[in-house]
Design a protein around this motif. Structure first.
Motif, PDB file in Angstrom:
ATOM      1  N   LYS A 317       0.845  -1.199   0.000  1.00 24.42           N
ATOM      2  CA  LYS A 317       0.000   0.000   0.000  1.00 24.42           C
ATOM      3  C   LYS A 317       0.882   1.252   0.000  1.00 24.42           C
ATOM      4  O   LYS A 317       0.654   2.192  -0.745  1.00 24.42           O
ATOM      5  N   ASP A 318       1.914   1.240   0.839  1.00 22.31           N
ATOM      6  CA  ASP A 318       2.793   2.410   0.923  1.00 22.31           C
ATOM      7  C   ASP A 318       3.431   2.731  -0.413  1.00 22.31           C
ATOM      8  O   ASP A 318       3.568   3.886  -0.784  1.00 22.31           O
ATOM      9  N   LEU A 319       3.790   1.685  -1.130  1.00 27.41           N
ATOM     10  CA  LEU A 319       4.411   1.869  -2.427  1.00 27.41           C
ATOM     11  C   LEU A 319       3.519   2.707  -3.332  1.00 27.41           C
ATOM     12  O   LEU A 319       3.964   3.624  -4.009  1.00 27.41           O
ATOM     13  N   TYR A 320       2.220   2.381  -3.334  1.00 28.06           N
ATOM     14  CA  TYR A 320       1.312   3.116  -4.216  1.00 28.06           C
ATOM     15  C   TYR A 320       1.016   4.510  -3.682  1.00 28.06           C
ATOM     16  O   TYR A 320       0.857   5.451  -4.433  1.00 28.06           O
ATOM     17  N   LEU A 321       0.933   4.612  -2.368  1.00 27.94           N
ATOM     18  CA  LEU A 321       0.624   5.917  -1.793  1.00 27.94           C
ATOM     19  C   LEU A 321       1.686   6.938  -2.157  1.00 27.94           C
ATOM     20  O   LEU A 321       1.383   8.075  -2.449  1.00 27.94           O
ATOM     21  N   LYS A 322       2.935   6.509  -2.175  1.00 26.77           N
ATOM     22  CA  LYS A 322       4.010   7.433  -2.520  1.00 26.77           C
ATOM     23  C   LYS A 322       3.775   8.011  -3.901  1.00 26.77           C
ATOM     24  O   LYS A 322       4.054   9.152  -4.176  1.00 26.77           O
ATOM     25  N   ARG A 323       3.278   7.180  -4.777  1.00 25.65           N
ATOM     26  CA  ARG A 323       3.127   7.621  -6.148  1.00 25.65           C
ATOM     27  C   ARG A 323       1.873   8.477  -6.344  1.00 25.65           C
ATOM     28  O   ARG A 323       1.872   9.415  -7.108  1.00 25.65           O
ATOM     29  N   THR A 324       0.800   8.140  -5.628  1.00 22.05           N
ATOM     30  CA  THR A 324      -0.457   8.823  -5.927  1.00 22.05           C
ATOM     31  C   THR A 324      -0.681  10.070  -5.075  1.00 22.05           C
ATOM     32  O   THR A 324      -1.320  10.997  -5.521  1.00 22.05           O
ATOM     33  N   LEU A 325      -0.146  10.098  -3.879  1.00 26.13           N
ATOM     34  CA  LEU A 325      -0.412  11.251  -3.034  1.00 26.13           C
ATOM     35  C   LEU A 325       0.656  12.318  -3.222  1.00 26.13           C
ATOM     36  O   LEU A 325       1.323  12.739  -2.297  1.00 26.13           O
ATOM     37  N   LEU A 326       0.837  12.710  -4.464  1.00 23.58           N
ATOM     38  CA  LEU A 326       1.769  13.784  -4.746  1.00 23.58           C
ATOM     39  C   LEU A 326       1.173  15.073  -4.208  1.00 23.58           C
ATOM     40  O   LEU A 326      -0.029  15.225  -4.104  1.00 23.58           O
ATOM     41  N   ASP A 327       2.044  15.992  -3.892  1.00 28.89           N
ATOM     42  CA  ASP A 327       1.554  17.240  -3.327  1.00 28.89           C
ATOM     43  C   ASP A 327       1.161  18.198  -4.450  1.00 28.89           C
ATOM     44  O   ASP A 327       1.759  19.242  -4.651  1.00 28.89           O
ATOM     45  N   LEU A 328       0.169  17.808  -5.206  1.00 28.31           N
ATOM     46  CA  LEU A 328      -0.282  18.632  -6.319  1.00 28.31           C
ATOM     47  C   LEU A 328      -1.586  19.299  -5.917  1.00 28.31           C
ATOM     48  O   LEU A 328      -2.397  18.735  -5.208  1.00 28.31           O
ATOM     49  N   SER A 329      -1.779  20.479  -6.410  1.00 33.12           N
ATOM     50  CA  SER A 329      -3.069  21.122  -6.177  1.00 33.12           C
ATOM     51  C   SER A 329      -4.102  20.418  -7.048  1.00 33.12           C
ATOM     52  O   SER A 329      -3.901  20.203  -8.233  1.00 33.12           O
ATOM     53  N   GLN A 330      -5.185  20.044  -6.437  1.00 34.82           N
ATOM     54  CA  GLN A 330      -6.205  19.324  -7.187  1.00 34.82           C
ATOM     55  C   GLN A 330      -7.373  20.220  -7.533  1.00 34.82           C
ATOM     56  O   GLN A 330      -8.396  19.761  -8.012  1.00 34.82           O
ATOM     57  N   THR A 331      -7.204  21.530  -7.311  1.00 34.08           N
ATOM     58  CA  THR A 331      -8.345  22.431  -7.465  1.00 34.08           C
ATOM     59  C   THR A 331      -8.979  22.339  -8.847  1.00 34.08           C
ATOM     60  O   THR A 331     -10.197  22.217  -8.974  1.00 34.08           O
ATOM     61  N   ALA A 332      -8.139  22.374  -9.886  1.00 31.32           N
ATOM     62  CA  ALA A 332      -8.688  22.354 -11.248  1.00 31.32           C
ATOM     63  C   ALA A 332      -9.414  21.035 -11.497  1.00 31.32           C
ATOM     64  O   ALA A 332     -10.511  21.011 -12.063  1.00 31.32           O
ATOM     65  N   THR A 333      -8.813  19.951 -11.049  1.00 36.07           N
ATOM     66  CA  THR A 333      -9.433  18.642 -11.245  1.00 36.07           C
ATOM     67  C   THR A 333     -10.743  18.548 -10.476  1.00 36.07           C
ATOM     68  O   THR A 333     -11.728  17.995 -10.968  1.00 36.07           O
ATOM     69  N   ILE A 334     -10.759  19.089  -9.276  1.00 35.66           N
ATOM     70  CA  ILE A 334     -11.994  19.045  -8.472  1.00 35.66           C
ATOM     71  C   ILE A 334     -13.092  19.861  -9.153  1.00 35.66           C
ATOM     72  O   ILE A 334     -14.256  19.443  -9.173  1.00 35.66           O
ATOM     73  N   ASN A 335     -12.737  20.990  -9.742  1.00 34.04           N
ATOM     74  CA  ASN A 335     -13.749  21.772 -10.463  1.00 34.04           C
ATOM     75  C   ASN A 335     -14.343  20.963 -11.611  1.00 34.04           C
ATOM     76  O   ASN A 335     -15.556  20.990 -11.839  1.00 34.04           O
ATOM     77  N   ASP A 336     -13.484  20.254 -12.346  1.00 33.16           N
ATOM     78  CA  ASP A 336     -13.989  19.385 -13.419  1.00 33.16           C
ATOM     79  C   ASP A 336     -14.854  18.263 -12.840  1.00 33.16           C
ATOM     80  O   ASP A 336     -15.877  17.892 -13.409  1.00 33.16           O
ATOM     81  N   SER A 337     -14.411  17.716 -11.702  1.00 35.72           N
ATOM     82  CA  SER A 337     -15.182  16.642 -11.062  1.00 35.72           C
ATOM     83  C   SER A 337     -16.578  17.144 -10.685  1.00 35.72           C
ATOM     84  O   SER A 337     -17.570  16.430 -10.847  1.00 35.72           O
ATOM     85  N   LEU A 338     -16.650  18.382 -10.206  1.00 30.79           N
ATOM     86  CA  LEU A 338     -17.946  18.948  -9.821  1.00 30.79           C
ATOM     87  C   LEU A 338     -18.838  19.137 -11.049  1.00 30.79           C
ATOM     88  O   LEU A 338     -20.033  18.858 -11.007  1.00 30.79           O
ATOM     89  N   ARG A 339     -18.222  19.586 -12.150  1.00 27.80           N
ATOM     90  CA  ARG A 339     -19.001  19.754 -13.389  1.00 27.80           C
ATOM     91  C   ARG A 339     -19.556  18.406 -13.837  1.00 27.80           C
ATOM     92  O   ARG A 339     -20.733  18.275 -14.165  1.00 27.80           O
TER      93      ARG A 339
END
Ligand SMILES: [Zn+2]
Length: 427
Positions: A317-339
């Motif tokens: 699990k840790d192996l994948y978490l390192k890759r996916t939980l990058l410290d990226l702003s997800q704001t733009a993606t969340i706006n698309d998700s809301l749309r």
């Protein structure tokens, strides 16, 4: 004499796991979950089982030695539970290896990488000893997707540009534009890929209704219908994060969506709620800062516990978490998700009562892809007997899948996929 006494005492201690009063540990339940990605064997018991794992070559075998375990009915039933179609295991044998050691031998169909680990009691489960049998080379979901759609020959026919001018064929319009804009290049089709995530699976049943319906079965049935509908669209294709009844961790679901270059991620659920009379469909997106309601927070917490119930090897699990939980702003993606969520919610409103008229947000782990708009659809409450009945109905599942697809299409009509920087081109 003295030596013999201490030896037998040591053996007693070993078999009783430190408590000489205990008899051999009994396996209360044994389960086998074959899947394309890996086959899982689970032994459930009231006390943790001590084990050692090894592999033997020529022919390839996996050996799991169990210390102080009773050779009871559940273990006896294990060999018969190995499915002839199991991708990795040909047969399972059990025998007494030493007075205190039971030996499980897996005869293999191919070389594998086994992992064993013990899970502490959680939910309705006691201790679980899990043996995961992974192939040496993991299957590539993108290759599987390309194979499924006929690699190299699957350039979908361009929809009639005339039909694309109306709102009825918005996706056709997009595809036509792409041809004009990139005329200097060989003609390519912009295929939209949707990752569909049937919630729960395998050791994790999800919510269980009073009548015994498992959420994991409902979500898979709806997801399969949705996939079939998407695959019938000329410029869309869908990939499931799980194809059958087996467990996939939350980070792995994100990873699979990334591997197939998904444009969207749709997680399908049908949960229970604290209040049994709760009813209606909801759509959720990720929140970076708190939940939009106490119910959304509660649900996200419950969904995020799926990995505890389903059972992950924490190292993996840790192996994948390192890759996916990058410290990226997800704001733009969340706006698309809301749309996307709004379009899907309004379509589902034509099929079922809505629990809430707006897309809710909370910290769902499965929605955390930094660059893939992601929603979680609670199709209905399995805890509500009326909705449970609907959820089990194939025609109703069909309607839900239609509504989700209609929402996805409306989203792309208003947010053409070419506006995104990442392109997936098929030759
Ligand atoms: Zn769920």
């Amino acid at each position: 004499m003295r030596f013999a006494f201490s030896l037998s005492l040591a053996m007693l201690l070993l078999s009783g796991l430190g408590n000489p009063a205990l008899a051999d540990t009994r396996v209360n339940a044994a389960r086998v979950w074959p899947a394309p990605e890996y086959t899982r064997l689970t032994l459930e018991s009231a006390a943790p089982i001590r084990y050692s794992l090894s592999t033997i070559g020529n022919p390839d075998r996996v050996v799991l030695d169990l210390e102080g375990v009773e050779h009871g009915a559940e273990l006896e039933s294990m060999p018969a539970r190995i499915h002839p179609d199991d991708p990795y295991i040909r047969a399972l044998r059990i025998g007494r290896f030493k007075p205190t050691v039971l030996r499980l031998v897996l005869d293999l169909k191919t070389e594998v990488q086994p992992q064993a680990f013990v899970l502490k009691p959680v939910g309705d489960y006691g201790y679980r000893l899990v043996l995961d049998v992974y192939p040496l080379v993991p299957p590539d979901p993108l290759m599987a997707l390309l194979d499924e759609h006929g690699r190299g020959t699957a350039t979908p026919s361009q929809p009639d540009p005339g039909a694309g001018s109306g709102s009825a064929q918005p996706l056709g319009k997009t595809a036509a534009t792409s041809t004009v804009a990139r005329k200097e290049r060989p003609e390519v089709a912009r295929l939209i890929t949707i990752a569909i995530d049937p919630g729960h699976g395998g050791e994790d049943p999800g919510a269980v209704s009073r009548g015994g319906t498992h959420e994991k079965d409902i979500t898979l049935a709806i997801a399969r219908k949705l996939k079939a509908k998407i695959d019938r669209e000329p410029n869309m294709r869908a990939a499931l994060t799980r194809e059958g009844d087996y467990f996939i961790s939350l980070p792995m679901r994100l990873e699979k969506a990334r591997q197939v270059h998904a444009d969207l991620f749709v997680s399908v659920h049908a949960d229970a709620f604290i209040k049994p009379h709760a009813r209606g469909s909801s759509v959720f997106a990720l929140s970076e800062s708190g939940a939009t309601s106490a119910a959304a927070r509660w649900l996200a917490k419950k969904e995020n516990e799926a990995d505890l119930i389903g059972g992950v090897n924490l190292d993996v699990k840790d192996l994948y978490l390192k890759r996916t939980l990058l410290d990226l702003s997800q704001t733009a993606t969340i706006n698309d998700s809301l749309r996307l969520g709004r379009e899907v919610l309004s379509e589902i409103g034509g099929v079922n009562h809505l629990h809430k008229n707006e897309v809710e947000q909370a910290g769902f782990a499965v929605l955390k892809s930094p660059d893939i708009p992601s929603i979680l659809v609670e199709t209905a409450f399995i805890s509500n007997p009326e909705e449970e009945k609907k959820l089990k109905n194939a025609a109703y599942q069909d309607k839900l899948a239609d509504a989700i697809l209609a929402g996805i299409k409306r989203y792309f009509a208003n947010n053409p996929p070419l506006s995104r920087s990442r392109m997936v081109l098929l030759e």
